[in-house]
Design a protein around this motif. Structure first.
Motif, PDB file in Angstrom:
ATOM      1  N   ILE A  98      -0.322  29.366  16.983  1.00 54.29           N
ATOM      2  CA  ILE A  98       0.263  30.666  16.422  1.00 54.29           C
ATOM      3  C   ILE A  98       1.693  30.730  17.064  1.00 54.29           C
ATOM      4  O   ILE A  98       2.417  31.157  16.309  1.00 54.29           O
ATOM      5  CB  ILE A  98      -0.588  31.877  17.210  1.00 54.29           C
ATOM      6  CG1 ILE A  98      -1.928  31.793  16.341  1.00 54.29           C
ATOM      7  CG2 ILE A  98      -0.190  33.259  16.855  1.00 54.29           C
ATOM      8  CD1 ILE A  98      -2.977  32.873  16.645  1.00 54.29           C
ATOM      9  N   LEU A  99       1.975  30.654  18.192  1.00 51.32           N
ATOM     10  CA  LEU A  99       3.150  30.939  18.815  1.00 51.32           C
ATOM     11  C   LEU A  99       4.035  30.157  18.152  1.00 51.32           C
ATOM     12  O   LEU A  99       5.174  30.284  17.843  1.00 51.32           O
ATOM     13  CB  LEU A  99       2.994  30.624  20.325  1.00 51.32           C
ATOM     14  CG  LEU A  99       2.172  31.663  21.199  1.00 51.32           C
ATOM     15  CD1 LEU A  99       2.411  31.101  22.571  1.00 51.32           C
ATOM     16  CD2 LEU A  99       3.171  32.990  21.002  1.00 51.32           C
ATOM     17  N   ALA A 100       3.747  28.648  17.845  1.00 53.12           N
ATOM     18  CA  ALA A 100       4.580  27.798  17.288  1.00 53.12           C
ATOM     19  C   ALA A 100       4.913  28.101  15.867  1.00 53.12           C
ATOM     20  O   ALA A 100       6.006  28.179  15.480  1.00 53.12           O
ATOM     21  CB  ALA A 100       4.000  26.315  17.230  1.00 53.12           C
ATOM     22  N   SER A 101       4.002  28.563  15.050  1.00 53.20           N
ATOM     23  CA  SER A 101       4.216  28.942  13.624  1.00 53.20           C
ATOM     24  C   SER A 101       4.979  30.257  13.673  1.00 53.20           C
ATOM     25  O   SER A 101       5.753  30.516  12.649  1.00 53.20           O
ATOM     26  CB  SER A 101       2.781  28.884  12.968  1.00 53.20           C
ATOM     27  OG  SER A 101       2.251  30.218  13.465  1.00 53.20           O
ATOM     28  N   VAL A 112       5.888  22.512  13.760  1.00 49.37           N
ATOM     29  CA  VAL A 112       5.647  23.792  13.127  1.00 49.37           C
ATOM     30  C   VAL A 112       4.576  23.468  12.221  1.00 49.37           C
ATOM     31  O   VAL A 112       3.659  24.135  11.987  1.00 49.37           O
ATOM     32  CB  VAL A 112       7.020  24.397  12.670  1.00 49.37           C
ATOM     33  CG1 VAL A 112       6.437  25.655  11.734  1.00 49.37           C
ATOM     34  CG2 VAL A 112       7.938  24.864  13.787  1.00 49.37           C
ATOM     35  N   ALA A 113       4.903  22.528  11.307  1.00 47.54           N
ATOM     36  CA  ALA A 113       4.093  22.106  10.050  1.00 47.54           C
ATOM     37  C   ALA A 113       2.786  21.617  10.816  1.00 47.54           C
ATOM     38  O   ALA A 113       1.519  22.129   9.969  1.00 47.54           O
ATOM     39  CB  ALA A 113       4.512  20.880   9.612  1.00 47.54           C
ATOM     40  N   THR A 114       2.699  20.933  11.995  1.00 46.31           N
ATOM     41  CA  THR A 114       1.144  20.880  12.492  1.00 46.31           C
ATOM     42  C   THR A 114       0.568  22.023  12.619  1.00 46.31           C
ATOM     43  O   THR A 114      -0.609  22.261  12.684  1.00 46.31           O
ATOM     44  CB  THR A 114       1.208  19.939  13.702  1.00 46.31           C
ATOM     45  OG1 THR A 114       2.556  19.132  13.466  1.00 46.31           O
ATOM     46  CG2 THR A 114       0.039  18.848  13.714  1.00 46.31           C
ATOM     47  N   ALA A 115       1.562  22.836  13.456  1.00 44.06           N
ATOM     48  CA  ALA A 115       0.624  24.161  14.201  1.00 44.06           C
ATOM     49  C   ALA A 115       0.035  24.841  12.947  1.00 44.06           C
ATOM     50  O   ALA A 115      -0.893  25.490  12.819  1.00 44.06           O
ATOM     51  CB  ALA A 115       1.692  24.814  14.780  1.00 44.06           C
ATOM     52  N   ARG A 116       0.980  24.944  11.574  1.00 44.44           N
ATOM     53  CA  ARG A 116       0.440  25.932  10.659  1.00 44.44           C
ATOM     54  C   ARG A 116      -0.721  25.104  10.048  1.00 44.44           C
ATOM     55  O   ARG A 116      -1.659  26.026   9.394  1.00 44.44           O
ATOM     56  CB  ARG A 116       1.521  25.543   9.527  1.00 44.44           C
ATOM     57  CG  ARG A 116       2.791  26.775   9.851  1.00 44.44           C
ATOM     58  CD  ARG A 116       3.205  27.492   8.887  1.00 44.44           C
ATOM     59  NE  ARG A 116       4.120  28.285   9.204  1.00 44.44           N
ATOM     60  CZ  ARG A 116       5.581  28.624   9.022  1.00 44.44           C
ATOM     61  NH1 ARG A 116       6.030  27.794   8.345  1.00 44.44           N
ATOM     62  NH2 ARG A 116       6.166  29.268   9.435  1.00 44.44           N
ATOM     63  N   ALA A 117      -0.757  23.852   9.913  1.00 50.79           N
ATOM     64  CA  ALA A 117      -2.153  23.265   9.435  1.00 50.79           C
ATOM     65  C   ALA A 117      -3.247  23.406  10.094  1.00 50.79           C
ATOM     66  O   ALA A 117      -4.508  23.750   9.658  1.00 50.79           O
ATOM     67  CB  ALA A 117      -1.856  21.552   9.483  1.00 50.79           C
ATOM     68  N   VAL A 118      -2.872  23.658  11.342  1.00 55.19           N
ATOM     69  CA  VAL A 118      -4.395  23.941  12.614  1.00 55.19           C
ATOM     70  C   VAL A 118      -4.848  25.403  12.310  1.00 55.19           C
ATOM     71  O   VAL A 118      -6.153  25.590  12.404  1.00 55.19           O
ATOM     72  CB  VAL A 118      -3.914  23.717  13.979  1.00 55.19           C
ATOM     73  CG1 VAL A 118      -4.975  24.399  14.997  1.00 55.19           C
ATOM     74  CG2 VAL A 118      -3.634  22.334  14.321  1.00 55.19           C
ATOM     75  N   LEU A 119      -3.960  26.305  11.896  1.00 55.42           N
ATOM     76  CA  LEU A 119      -4.371  27.646  11.549  1.00 55.42           C
ATOM     77  C   LEU A 119      -5.354  27.865  10.619  1.00 55.42           C
ATOM     78  O   LEU A 119      -5.066  27.224   9.486  1.00 55.42           O
ATOM     79  CB  LEU A 119      -3.267  28.559  11.351  1.00 55.42           C
ATOM     80  CG  LEU A 119      -2.191  28.970  12.548  1.00 55.42           C
ATOM     81  CD1 LEU A 119      -1.228  29.798  11.945  1.00 55.42           C
ATOM     82  CD2 LEU A 119      -2.773  29.522  13.657  1.00 55.42           C
ATOM     83  N   PRO A 120      -6.466  28.567  10.651  1.00 58.20           N
ATOM     84  CA  PRO A 120      -7.534  28.632   9.695  1.00 58.20           C
ATOM     85  C   PRO A 120      -6.689  29.528   8.570  1.00 58.20           C
ATOM     86  O   PRO A 120      -6.061  30.634   8.751  1.00 58.20           O
ATOM     87  CB  PRO A 120      -8.832  29.379  10.322  1.00 58.20           C
ATOM     88  CG  PRO A 120      -8.119  29.697  11.735  1.00 58.20           C
ATOM     89  CD  PRO A 120      -6.906  29.046  12.080  1.00 58.20           C
TER      90      PRO A 120
END
Lengths: 513, 240
Positions: A98-101, A112-120
């Motif tokens: 969340i923080l990263a995105s 950032v892209a990985t972080a966004r991919a992790v978010l449901p």
């Protein structure tokens, strides 16, 4: 002896089959529900409707249900450590992503892209809700691990919650003024933009309606399901007075209140012999009647087209317009400010704040007067009231009339804020929401109404990102409150008068007069 | 003989088709304690309720201080100076003792609220200790005291009491009756008492009526009725 220890060993060992079966079943239910609800979306596209599939989201839903169920299963079996560790890890991953995105500029694109991919669902708000759930699970896991968790019975929990409510009520002496100071300062806060002030205005409108209905439902105990009718009477009174007689907002405001009060008394007179459910049904019918009259009396009310061009309020005669009226000043020129459309927004905010505070002060004051106490007594026992010389009909009528009057004030505010009204704004669901605010807040609790308004009106507005899920969340919140606080959030009645010593009686006698 | 305060003449009351009162004649004079005794369902409470116009008498006349109150509204009757402590006490459970007492004084002049409060606390000192407590948390006896004190707060000239001994321990009953006597003697309050507890009621009352099936069967002074064999057999045997 050996048998016993083996049995104990068995109980301790985790039944993997049962775990998988349980979690798998839950995941299947989640899958079956979400495949149709989440999996497909129909979207307006050029050249007709377009079907969009979102199977990725379905997979996310199923996975969340599976993991959640596994954690709950482990919790039930006393595996606190496992739950704590795994939910803490998941929460940490979620928090980091969340923080990263949220700070896409300062981090490399890949992260950032990985972080966004992790978010449901790729959605920050939903992930935050998930995060809260995970944190709660982690805390529970820790409690189970240290055996500090103590299963409370329903009554124990009720009593605990009531203690909290009593404490909140006690600090409401400070909390009330604090909330007021916050409300006054809100438009000048650094984070306050037009949207926040607009939401604040909306919440305050419902706070005022809640306080008005609280007089009828909370104090006098008359279940009114048609309160929105008085809101409508107030709104149309102002709109029509403005249209036919060129009345300004300030001139029309008292008239709107009087009209609404008259409507309240007119309704009250024939129906107040009814009680409980019967009264509720008649008021419900009355609410619909008003709406249908407004809808069908085309020549007078404009019918379904509504009334538009309702004049905006002025600041002591100074209009909030860009164009300066001839031979006069506008608000901006009078105070030497640059014109900004925000002036009116902020002014409307303060206007409803003032109206709501008047309602509040009125209620607080009248609770201490004989008529206010008679309302509360009437709610408790009508026969006893009669044997004390209280005229129940008049007492109920005043409650109905005064409650309706505040509804009328709020209505004319609504009309002047929107500039356009139609019967559509006064449907039954509005009555239901206002009633929900009163009941949820705890019948008769002034501060409870504020909390409930923020909860019911403010949160759905803030969580507009959730789109159609917000009504789901709303329903879930209502169910949780019904389970935990069936009598309302702050259902703890404070006496209207309290004496600690004889010397104070003189002071209270004045209150009594 | 002092003047008649409350009088019933030929009062009939119906619940639908059922005739609960079949022509009742009762007189209560100023300064008296008059009691009405009778078994369950005799119509005692109905008579008290009829006095307050709920239900209304279908025939006959009720007067208070010479004024016809047969068809007056309940709350107006109370304002004339008749205070009632209804059956089952009916205090306000969620309001404090103090608020309950204020409710009692709601029709009277606020100027003498303090004085009346003082009097009520003198009669029932326990209420002063409990003044900030919710009515519902009081014991049965305390609730009864509160109900009587609340009725007195309106400065009535006459007090109607419906079964003040209901569901109370014998010791508390004695205390309540003692207080009723005190109110009558010290304040000169006229009391009309409806009771099932015949022994205590008859000992307390100057005069008494016995009601059976909606009719007055016997009347006389309290002592006369106490000595009456029929009464002893019907209401007093088997202890009190």
């Amino acid at each position: 002896m050996a048998d016993l220890s083996i049995n104990a060993e068995k109980a301790r060992a985790l039944d993997m089959g049962a775990l998988l079966k349980d979690a798998g079943l839950t995941a299947f239910v989640a899958f079956a529900l979400s495949i149709s609800l989440v999996g497909f979306q129909i979207k307006d596209a050029s050249g007709g409707l377009q079907l969009i599939t979102r199977f990725g989201d379905v997979a996310v839903v199923t996975a969340i249900a599976f993991i959640g169920r596994v954690l709950l299963f482990l919790l039930r079996r006393g595996r606190g450590r496992a739950v704590l560790i795994s939910s803490a890890v998941l929460a940490a991953v979620l928090l980091l992503s969340i923080l990263a995105s949220m700070t896409p500029d300062s981090l490399p694109q890949a992260i950032v892209a990985t972080a966004r991919a992790v978010l449901p669902f790729g959605n920050v708000v939903l992930s935050s809700v998930m995060l809260i759930v995970l944190v709660v699970l982690a805390v529970r896991g820790y409690q189970v691990m240290t055996h500090s968790v103590h299963e409370m019975t329903m009554e124990e929990r009720d009593r605990e919650m009531d203690k909290v409510a009593a404490r909140v009520q006690k600090i409401s002496l400070f909390l009330g003024p604090l909330a007021l100071v916050f409300a006054i300062a809100l438009p000048f806060m650094p984070f306050a933009d037009r949207r926040i002030v607009d939401i604040g205005t909306l919440v305050l409108t419902y706070v005022m309606l809640g306080w008005g209905l609280n007089i009828v439902v909370g104090l006098a105990g008359l279940l009114d399901l048609g309160y929105v009718a008085f809101y409508a009477v107030g709104a149309y009174s102002y709109a029509l007075l403005a249209q036919y007689f060129d009345a300004s907002f300030w001139l029309a405001l008292p008239f709107a209140g009087i009209m609404a009060a008259a409507a309240g008394v007119t309704l009250g007179f024939p129906v107040l012999r009814l009680r409980g459910d019967y009264l509720a049904i008649v008021t419900l019918g009355f609410g619909e009647m008003i709406r249908i009259i407004l809808l069908n009396w085309y020549q007078f009310t404009g019918g379904p087209d509504g009334l538009s061009g309702i004049p905006r309020p002025s600041f002591f005669g100074l209009p909030f317009t860009r164009r300066v009226p001839e031979g006069g000043d506008s608000f901006a020129t009078f105070f030497g400010l640059d014109y900004s459309s925000l002036h009116r927004v902020v002014f409307l905010y303060y206007l409803i704040l003032a109206l709501a505070m008047i309602t509040n002060l009125f209620t607080l004051r009248i609770r201490k007067l004989p008529i206010g106490r008679a309302w509360e007594a009437l709610r408790e026992d009508e026969i006893a009231c009669r044997s004390l010389g209280i005229n129940p009909t008049n007492t109920k009528l005043t409650a109905f009339g005064i409650g309706a009057m505040f509804g009328g004030f709020a209505g004319s505010f609504f009309a002047t804020r929107q500039g356009f009204i139609s019967p559509e704004s006064f449907t039954f669901i509005e009555s239901a929401v206002i009633l929900a605010i009163v009941v949820l807040g705890g019948m008769g609790s002034q501060l409870g109404v504020v909390f409930a308004s923020i909860l019911l009106i403010g949160l759905p507005e803030i969580f507009r990102d959730l789109q159609q899920y917000r009504m789901l969340a709303f329903g879930a919140a209502m169910v949780l409150i019904m389970i935990w606080r069936p009598a309302g959030l702050l259902a703890h009645r404070e006496p209207s008068i309290r004496l600690w010593g004889r010397d104070k009686i003189g002071k209270k006698a004045e209150v009594h007069s | 003989m002092s003047e008649v305060m409350l009088s019933f003449s030929g009062v009939h009351t119906h619940y639908g088709h059922i005739e609960a009162l079949k022509g009742v004649d009762i007189e209560v004079r100023k300064g008296e304690i008059v009691t009405l005794i009778g078994s369950n369902g005799a119509g005692k409470t109905t008579l008290l309720m009829t006095t307050c116009g709920n239900p209304r008498a279908s025939k006959g006349k009720i007067t208070f201080e010479g004024r016809d109150i047969t068809n007056a509204a309940t709350h107006e009757i109370v304002r004339l100076g008749i205070a009632q402590s209804p059956e089952g006490r009916r205090i306000f459970p969620r309001m404090t003792v103090m608020e309950n007492l204020q409710m009692g004084a709601i029709v009277s002049d606020p100027a003498h609220f303090e004085e009346d409060l003082e009097k009520a606390f003198a009669l029932f000192p326990i209420l002063k200790e409990r003044q900030d407590q919710r009515g519902g948390t009081l014991s049965g006896g305390e609730q009864q005291m509160l109900a009587i004190a609340r009725a007195l707060m309106s400065r009535p000239r006459m007090l109607l009491l419906d079964e003040p001994s209901l569901g109370l321990a014998p010791l508390v009953v004695r205390q309540i009756f003692q207080t009723i006597k005190e109110i009558n003697e010290k304040q000169g309050m006229t009391v009309f008492l409806v009771e099932q507890n015949a022994y205590h009621a008859l000992k307390l009352a100057h005069r008494a009526y016995v009601m059976v099936n909606g009719e007055i069967q016997l009347s006389g002074t309290g002592d006369e009725l106490l000595a009456n064999d029929e009464i002893r057999a019907a209401y007093l045997e088997g202890g009190h």
